[in-house]
Design an enzyme around this catalytic site. Structure first.
Site, PDB file in Angstrom:
ATOM      1  N   SER A  89       0.825  -1.214   0.000  1.00  0.00           N
ATOM      2  CA  SER A  89       0.000   0.000   0.000  1.00  0.00           C
ATOM      3  C   SER A  89       0.858   1.262   0.000  1.00  0.00           C
ATOM      4  CB  SER A  89      -0.936   0.007   1.205  1.00  0.00           C
ATOM      5  OG  SER A  89      -0.210  -0.174   2.399  1.00  0.00           O
TER       6      SER A  89
ATOM      7  N   ASN B 129      -2.497  -2.683  13.076  1.00  0.00           N
ATOM      8  CA  ASN B 129      -3.955  -2.565  12.960  1.00  0.00           C
ATOM      9  C   ASN B 129      -4.500  -1.332  13.680  1.00  0.00           C
ATOM     10  OD1 ASN B 129      -3.621  -4.909  11.602  1.00  0.00           O
ATOM     11  ND2 ASN B 129      -4.668  -6.224  13.089  1.00  0.00           N
TER      12      ASN B 129
ATOM     13  N   THR C  50     -40.009  25.355 -12.282  1.00  0.00           N
ATOM     14  CA  THR C  50     -40.340  24.010 -11.800  1.00  0.00           C
ATOM     15  C   THR C  50     -40.526  23.195 -13.077  1.00  0.00           C
ATOM     16  OG1 THR C  50     -42.713  24.453 -11.735  1.00  0.00           O
ATOM     17  CG2 THR C  50     -41.517  24.843  -9.701  1.00  0.00           C
ATOM     18  N   HIS C  51     -40.133  21.957 -13.033  1.00  0.00           N
ATOM     19  CA  HIS C  51     -40.154  21.100 -14.244  1.00  0.00           C
ATOM     20  C   HIS C  51     -39.357  21.740 -15.379  1.00  0.00           C
ATOM     21  CE1 HIS C  51     -43.524  19.082 -12.186  1.00  0.00           C
ATOM     22  NE2 HIS C  51     -43.879  20.315 -11.879  1.00  0.00           N
TER      23      HIS C  51
ATOM     24  N   ASN D 277     -17.033  26.215 -24.283  1.00  0.00           N
ATOM     25  CA  ASN D 277     -17.631  25.115 -23.529  1.00  0.00           C
ATOM     26  C   ASN D 277     -17.436  25.248 -22.021  1.00  0.00           C
ATOM     27  OD1 ASN D 277     -18.346  23.910 -25.957  1.00  0.00           O
ATOM     28  ND2 ASN D 277     -16.381  22.843 -26.116  1.00  0.00           N
TER      29      ASN D 277
ATOM     30  N   GLU E 211     -19.001  20.965 -16.226  1.00  0.00           N
ATOM     31  CA  GLU E 211     -19.254  19.615 -16.747  1.00  0.00           C
ATOM     32  C   GLU E 211     -18.404  18.581 -16.010  1.00  0.00           C
ATOM     33  OE1 GLU E 211     -20.352  19.931 -21.413  1.00  0.00           O
ATOM     34  OE2 GLU E 211     -18.452  20.773 -20.830  1.00  0.00           O
TER      35      GLU E 211
ATOM     36  N   TYR F 180      -9.856  -6.949  12.288  1.00  0.00           N
ATOM     37  CA  TYR F 180      -9.171  -6.403  11.116  1.00  0.00           C
ATOM     38  C   TYR F 180      -9.051  -7.439  10.004  1.00  0.00           C
ATOM     39  CZ  TYR F 180      -5.696  -4.464   8.010  1.00  0.00           C
ATOM     40  OH  TYR F 180      -5.062  -4.012   6.883  1.00  0.00           O
TER      41      TYR F 180
ATOM     42  N   GLN G 203      -7.318  -2.238   3.880  1.00  0.00           N
ATOM     43  CA  GLN G 203      -6.286  -1.451   3.203  1.00  0.00           C
ATOM     44  C   GLN G 203      -6.877  -0.712   1.996  1.00  0.00           C
ATOM     45  OE1 GLN G 203      -2.143  -2.844   3.058  1.00  0.00           O
ATOM     46  NE2 GLN G 203      -2.425  -3.036   0.854  1.00  0.00           N
TER      47      GLN G 203
ATOM     48  N   LYS H 190      -8.252   3.355   1.588  1.00  0.00           N
ATOM     49  CA  LYS H 190      -7.495   4.599   1.432  1.00  0.00           C
ATOM     50  C   LYS H 190      -7.697   5.291   0.097  1.00  0.00           C
ATOM     51  CE  LYS H 190      -4.466   2.751   4.733  1.00  0.00           C
ATOM     52  NZ  LYS H 190      -5.422   1.599   4.775  1.00  0.00           N
TER      53      LYS H 190
HETATM   54  N1  ARG Z   1      -1.284  -1.334   5.236  1.00  0.00           N
HETATM   55  C1  ARG Z   1      -2.251  -1.886   6.146  1.00  0.00           C
HETATM   56  C2  ARG Z   1      -3.597  -1.209   5.958  1.00  0.00           C
HETATM   57  O1  ARG Z   1      -3.631  -0.223   5.356  1.00  0.00           O
HETATM   58  C3  ARG Z   1      -1.784  -1.689   7.550  1.00  0.00           C
HETATM   59  C4  ARG Z   1      -2.319  -2.691   8.521  1.00  0.00           C
HETATM   60  C5  ARG Z   1      -1.767  -4.022   8.193  1.00  0.00           C
HETATM   61  N2  ARG Z   1      -2.068  -4.997   9.211  1.00  0.00           N
HETATM   62  C6  ARG Z   1      -1.899  -6.272   8.974  1.00  0.00           C
HETATM   63  N3  ARG Z   1      -2.204  -7.088   9.935  1.00  0.00           N
HETATM   64  N4  ARG Z   1      -1.443  -6.731   7.852  1.00  0.00           N
HETATM   65  O2  ARG Z   1      -4.641  -1.671   6.412  1.00  0.00           O
END
Ligand code: ARG
Length: 464
Positions: free
Chosen positions: A30, A117, A162-163, A292, A297, A324, A329, A332
């Site tokens: 990640s 975690n 309206t409409h 434009n 848009e 978890y 992950q 994000k």
């Molecule tokens: N990169 C992981 C995430 O964004 C961090 C936590 C990872 N924990 C694990 N037990 N592999 O969630």
């Protein structure tokens, strides 16, 4: 990003007989995107380290070494010299490894009583809290632009629809103030979301808490959290705050998308209500006459993207057993992109609307074309004693007559008007004018110029 598969091994590799597959490494990493959490990761780590020292788990020397090295790491990240490595999977392991390279043993002790975690849950909350604060500022800045324009156009008459059919005259200022109200609720929703996310997950460790005598309250105070996540399983597993934020973002974008749609229509020469500054438009490479409305848009299009992020996050959560799971992950990228899209859209709208020019003659002419004061004539007849349904009927016939003649109601003579009701007298022309119509709606929330100005004043006070 460096690939140092030979030279680096992950902190968890002790349990494994062979190195991870190259594709799997890329698939599971990640760090290409969660590097954005670096500053918050360091902040969380420092608070954790100080707490470990305060409860006697970490020595003063180790703490000092960690604090010093974290300063350096932060500087390296900001300078772009930090040695990010895909091999180290995520932002957390990258920073921890660098820390250990810099200070040895002390760096290895930092992860006591903590897990990635609860670490990542803390980082994302810290990051999003800051993002919400920035977005709130951007909303206020856009609101101020709306107020300036609403004040300028408190008396500019346009057709209300309206409409998408001409309904009744309103003022352009009143129309813009509708968006002010929407943004106000968006800001309130974000404050609410911020309040709920502002709780500390650290201390939950992997899922069950920790056997060390930690002081969570202290960490919460240092990080500016208003309280603790009260259940360790919940703390590491739920991302409802991200879902909630995405919902706020989707609604905010939806409001801006509606405004976009209106700007696009208003810019069309058939409407000709507004002009956007040239720097917010583009031309066509083949049709020389074109100007434009690309920015509105795109805002309309990007709304689809943010709505998608909301659905992605909801779907991410729906089948996860506690606690978890690596699925998390995936929270994000939608979250980061939602924040970026909302921020950019608010900023570009602020500039664009500040430069918006309204063609008051065109908006007025459009209101005149659509028999927008027909309701005012019906109300007039009601005030003379006619039941509303009969008044409605009489005016409908008058409109048909005017339409056949190709004129507006106000252009009919008194004699002509009286054909539809003998109750009509000379004073009827006051209500048939557009200005008379808007001025008569002078209650709070109405479109009368004086009410628009009052709403602007009140709104300015609320923004501070
Ligand atoms: N990169 C992981 C995430 O964004 C961090 C936590 C990872 N924990 C694990 N037990 N592999 O969630």
């Amino acid at each position: 990003m460096q690939d140092r598969s030979k030279s680096e091994h992950k902190p968890w590799s002790g349990r494994f007989a062979e190195p991870v597959n190259e594709l799997v490494k890329r698939y599971t990493a990640s760090v290409p995107f969660d590097r954005r959490l670096a500053r918050h990761d360091i902040r969380g780590s420092l608070a954790h380290a100080r707490m470990l020292h305060a409860v006697g788990i970490l020595s003063a020397e180790d703490l000092a070494a960690i604090e010093g090295a974290m300063q350096q790491i932060l500087a390296e990240i900001e300078a772009g010299t930090f040695p990010w490595s895909l091999d180290l999977e995520d932002v957390h392991l990258n920073i921890e490894k660098r820390l250990t390279d810099l200070v040895g043993e002390a760096g290895k002790r930092l992860h006591t009583a903590r897990s990635r975690n609860d670490q990542v849950a803390t980082d994302v909350r810290l990051w999003l809290r800051e993002a919400i604060d920035t977005i709130q500022e951007d909303i206020r800045a856009l609101q101020r632009v709306l107020l300036d324009q609403a004040e300028r156009h408190a008396g500019t008459v346009m057709p209300g629809f309206t409409h998408l059919q001409v309904a009744q005259p309103v003022t352009f200022g009143h129309h813009l103030m509708a968006y002010f109200e929407m943004l106000k609720r968006d800001a309130e929703r974000l404050s609410d979301c911020r309040r709920r996310l502002n709780r500390l997950p650290l201390g939950a460790a992997a899922l069950a808490g920790t056997s060390f005598p930690i002081d969570r309250e202290r960490v919460a105070r240092e990080l500016g959290f208003e309280g603790l996540c009260e259940n360790s399983l919940d703390a590491v597993s739920d991302r409802d705050f991200a879902v909630e934020f995405a919902a706020c973002a989707a609604l905010l974008m939806t409001h801006l998308s509606r405004l976009s749609e209106e700007l696009i229509l208003w810019m069309n020469p058939r409407f000709g209500f507004v002009r956007l500054p040239d720097r917010f438009c583009t031309g066509s490479s083949i049709m020389p006459q074109k100007k434009n409305p690309d920015v509105p848009e795109l805002a309309r299009g990007k709304t689809g993207r943010v709505n998608g992020h909301l659905v992605a996050l909801l779907t991410l959560m729906k089948a996860q057993p506690l606690a978890y799971n690596k699925d998390n992950q995936e929270d994000k990228e939608p979250l980061f992109d939602a924040v970026d899209t909302v921020t950019d859209t608010l900023r570009v709208f602020r500039e664009m609307l500040a430069g918006l020019e309204v063609d008051a003659e065109q908006t007025r002419a459009a209101a005149r074309e659509g028999y927008a004061t027909a309701t005012d004539l019906a109300d007039y007849l009601v005030r003379q004693g006619l039941p509303f349904r009969d008044a409605h009927e009489a005016v409908a016939r008058a409109v048909r007559f005017a339409e056949d003649k190709g004129v507006d109601l106000a252009e009919l003579s008194l004699e002509e008007l009286r054909r539809f009701s003998p109750l009509i007298a000379e004073d009827v022309y006051q209500v048939l004018t557009l200005e008379g119509s808007v001025a008569s709606r002078r209650h709070p929330g109405g479109t009368a110029p004086e009410q628009v100005l009052r709403a602007v004043r009140k709104a300015r006070q609320s923004l501070g």
